[in-house]
Write a protein that holds these residues in place. Sequence first.
Motif, mmCIF file in Angstrom:
data_model
loop_
_atom_site.group_PDB
_atom_site.id
_atom_site.type_symbol
_atom_site.label_atom_id
_atom_site.label_comp_id
_atom_site.label_asym_id
_atom_site.label_seq_id
_atom_site.Cartn_x
_atom_site.Cartn_y
_atom_site.Cartn_z
ATOM 1 N N GLY B 128 0.812 -1.221 0.000
ATOM 2 C CA GLY B 128 0.000 0.000 0.000
ATOM 3 C C GLY B 128 0.844 1.270 0.000
ATOM 4 N N LEU B 129 2.015 1.219 0.666
ATOM 5 C CA LEU B 129 2.871 2.405 0.701
ATOM 6 C C LEU B 129 3.402 2.714 -0.689
ATOM 7 C CD1 LEU B 129 5.000 1.863 3.943
ATOM 8 C CD2 LEU B 129 2.754 2.885 3.671
ATOM 9 N N GLU B 131 1.933 1.871 -3.497
ATOM 10 C CA GLU B 131 0.785 2.378 -4.250
ATOM 11 C C GLU B 131 0.547 3.858 -3.963
ATOM 12 O OE1 GLU B 131 -2.688 -0.045 -4.726
ATOM 13 O OE2 GLU B 131 -1.164 -0.539 -6.205
ATOM 14 N N ALA B 132 0.610 4.205 -2.680
ATOM 15 C CA ALA B 132 0.376 5.598 -2.295
ATOM 16 C C ALA B 132 1.410 6.497 -2.966
ATOM 17 C CB ALA B 132 0.432 5.741 -0.777
ATOM 18 N N ALA B 133 2.673 6.062 -2.939
ATOM 19 C CA ALA B 133 3.736 6.873 -3.543
ATOM 20 C C ALA B 133 3.525 6.989 -5.057
ATOM 21 C CB ALA B 133 5.096 6.269 -3.235
ATOM 22 N N LEU B 134 3.126 5.872 -5.684
ATOM 23 C CA LEU B 134 2.849 5.915 -7.127
ATOM 24 C C LEU B 134 1.725 6.891 -7.428
ATOM 25 C CD1 LEU B 134 3.045 2.149 -8.171
ATOM 26 C CD2 LEU B 134 4.529 3.997 -8.978
ATOM 27 N N SER B 135 0.689 6.856 -6.577
ATOM 28 C CA SER B 135 -0.469 7.727 -6.829
ATOM 29 C C SER B 135 -0.098 9.199 -6.680
ATOM 30 C CB SER B 135 -1.628 7.361 -5.903
ATOM 31 O OG SER B 135 -1.421 7.902 -4.614
ATOM 32 N N MET B 136 1.005 9.476 -5.971
ATOM 33 C CA MET B 136 1.451 10.869 -5.834
ATOM 34 C C MET B 136 2.325 11.291 -6.995
ATOM 35 S SD MET B 136 2.794 10.800 -1.996
ATOM 36 C CE MET B 136 1.827 9.939 -0.784
ATOM 37 N N GLY B 137 2.595 10.375 -7.905
ATOM 38 C CA GLY B 137 3.434 10.714 -9.046
ATOM 39 C C GLY B 137 4.918 10.607 -8.742
ATOM 40 N N LYS B 138 5.279 9.776 -7.756
ATOM 41 C CA LYS B 138 6.704 9.584 -7.451
ATOM 42 C C LYS B 138 7.346 8.680 -8.511
ATOM 43 C CE LYS B 138 6.951 11.504 -3.237
ATOM 44 N NZ LYS B 138 7.890 12.571 -2.871
ATOM 45 N N SER B 139 8.612 8.970 -8.827
ATOM 46 C CA SER B 139 9.320 8.161 -9.814
ATOM 47 C C SER B 139 9.882 6.910 -9.138
ATOM 48 C CB SER B 139 10.460 8.962 -10.413
ATOM 49 O OG SER B 139 11.453 9.163 -9.432
ATOM 50 N N PRO B 140 10.242 5.907 -9.927
ATOM 51 C CA PRO B 140 10.797 4.685 -9.333
ATOM 52 C C PRO B 140 11.992 4.957 -8.418
ATOM 53 C CG PRO B 140 10.312 4.312 -11.639
ATOM 54 C CD PRO B 140 10.059 5.768 -11.386
ATOM 55 N N VAL B 147 10.832 5.514 -0.058
ATOM 56 C CA VAL B 147 9.905 4.564 0.549
ATOM 57 C C VAL B 147 10.627 3.266 0.908
ATOM 58 C CG1 VAL B 147 7.703 3.372 0.368
ATOM 59 C CG2 VAL B 147 8.029 5.553 -0.806
#
Lengths: 348, 226
Positions: B128-129, B131-140, B147
């Motif tokens: 989930g963490l 996913e949350a970071a992805l949803s914020m538009g964080k890059s790999p 994270v």
Amino acid sequence: MIELQNISKVFGTGEGQVHAIDDVTLSIDKGEIFGIIGFSGAGKSTLVRCINLLEVPTGGRVMVDSKELTTLSAGELRSARKGIGMIFQHFNLMPSRTVFGNVAFPLKGSSLGREEKENKVRELLRLVDIEDKENAYPNQLSGGQKQRVAIARALANDPKVLLCDEATSALDPQTTKSILQLLKKVNKQLGITVVVITHEMAVIKEICGRVAVMEKGKVVEEGEVFSIFANPREPVTRDFIRTTSSLHKIEGLLAEDSPVTRIKPGEMIVRLSYVEKNVSEPLISTVSRNFDIDLNIIFSDIEIIQDAPIGGTVAIMSGDRDQIALAMKYLAEKNVGVEVIQDAGTNL
Amino acid sequence: MQELIYNVIPNVMGKLPTFYQAIGDTLIMALWSGTISFVLGMILGVIITVTRSGGILAHKGLYQVLDKVINFFRSIPFIILLTGVMPVSRFIMGTAIGVEGAIVPLVFGTVPFFARQIESALAEIDHGLIEAALSMGKSPLEIIFQVYLRESISGIARGTTITAISLLGLTAMAGVVGAGGLGDYAIRYGHDRNQTDVTYVTVLVLVFMVSIIQIIGNRIVKKNTH
Ligand SMILES: Nc1ncnc2c1ncn2[C@@H]1O[C@H](COP(=O)(O)OP(=O)(O)O)[C@@H](O)[C@H]1O
Ligand SMILES: [Mg+2]
């Protein structure tokens, strides 16, 4: 604001294929609170994750804020995602960061200066009413507080859309109410388009303007919450509505011969249901005054949805039979559903 | 006092410079190979985590290759690795013997182990963490640093502690390639010349080193648990 066109999502291949989303087309307007309801496994989460492309649909187009996300490059998609906040059932806060750190997290690497960031975070914490917990770690917070922090975090990049996947499903009813009020406030105050996924009709009723009902990957019914409540077409929608109303309890009470349902000759039990938006007059007192009949309310379940009452009343009616007939005619003209559940006959 | 110590551990006190040299060699071997293995193992552990299916940079081919390579090196007993990687050692370090010669085999013996430790530390992170970071538009890359690594500091500290202690054990075997160190010292004097006090003192020093590592590790874990 959000356009989903013929979205489908298939998981797996061959034998084990799951059609999680089956040709869904939805249009969500700017500034509205849109609900998506369905039982577990209906495909709600998959659908909402298609909106920010956490799940890439196997077919169809996704448009958010007039950008077609499905055609963007990885970098463009990342910046588009900053315009779409998301909150989750299990909050997904970073355990190693404080409340402040969590809300500041999306701002890392943004062009804002240090002080601007701090101000921004404090302002968000004030908005969600959790300023006093700034230095606490997520583990030290209650579920409702965690969701407040998650909302603040989701708003950090000033998104135009907020996606909520079962955001209140891990909370008790009272906390659910307060979080829903907060979402309403965010919607009103900041003009953010909110998409709410839930399996609870009470949530839809509380804050949504329009709703889509999902079953087996399809949207089976869609419309204004009020009209869906008043005239549900699909069985699954009726099931959901039944879970929130207590009006059907009368049959149970009759079956167990409860004292409240014992009526004397001349009396009858009626169920009045309000299905139109224009019911604003004090109907019960008007009827009893104008037709000189008594209405003894056994129970009532009236709720305000989109500023109009919906639901109904179960009451014992007694009085002159002709007057009762006239009263019923009057109610029917006012678009109130009248249903005689039990009639003890006339008293002669 | 001085005299008492001389009586209890005569052979150690009689050749103190040798004893100090052994401790120094062990520390040098452990620190150099430890530092290199920490970096390489970390990178490998992260790559294998993000490339696995469902990961943020899923890549079936790369994952399969790394997975097999790690397993391959993990299954080779260290004593065989020591002599087996001699050519590599000669190529990189210019020599296959001595403290320098031991570093390459120690790295080969430690990196796969540490990579697995990192992998399991990162696996503990709630998806989930991510996913949350992805949803914020964080890059790999942001997700890896902000994270994965950040949220697993205590897990990484635990893995590092275990790895460091096992690495200390491996350095004892490095005496085979003439690297010296405490293991070599204990064998050469304690065992071969039957100077049992050397063996006991060596064990005590190692117990002390392990305890220090464990204490530091526990501190870091505790400080990063909220
Ligand atoms: N990653 C996945 N892989 C395979 N099947 C999935 C995956 N995610 C969801 N599904 C399946 O898709 C269907 C819809 O799931 P979901 O969208 O989570 O439903 P809901 O949120 O309405 O409970 C379910 O049958 C579920 O098992
Ligand atoms: Mg779901």
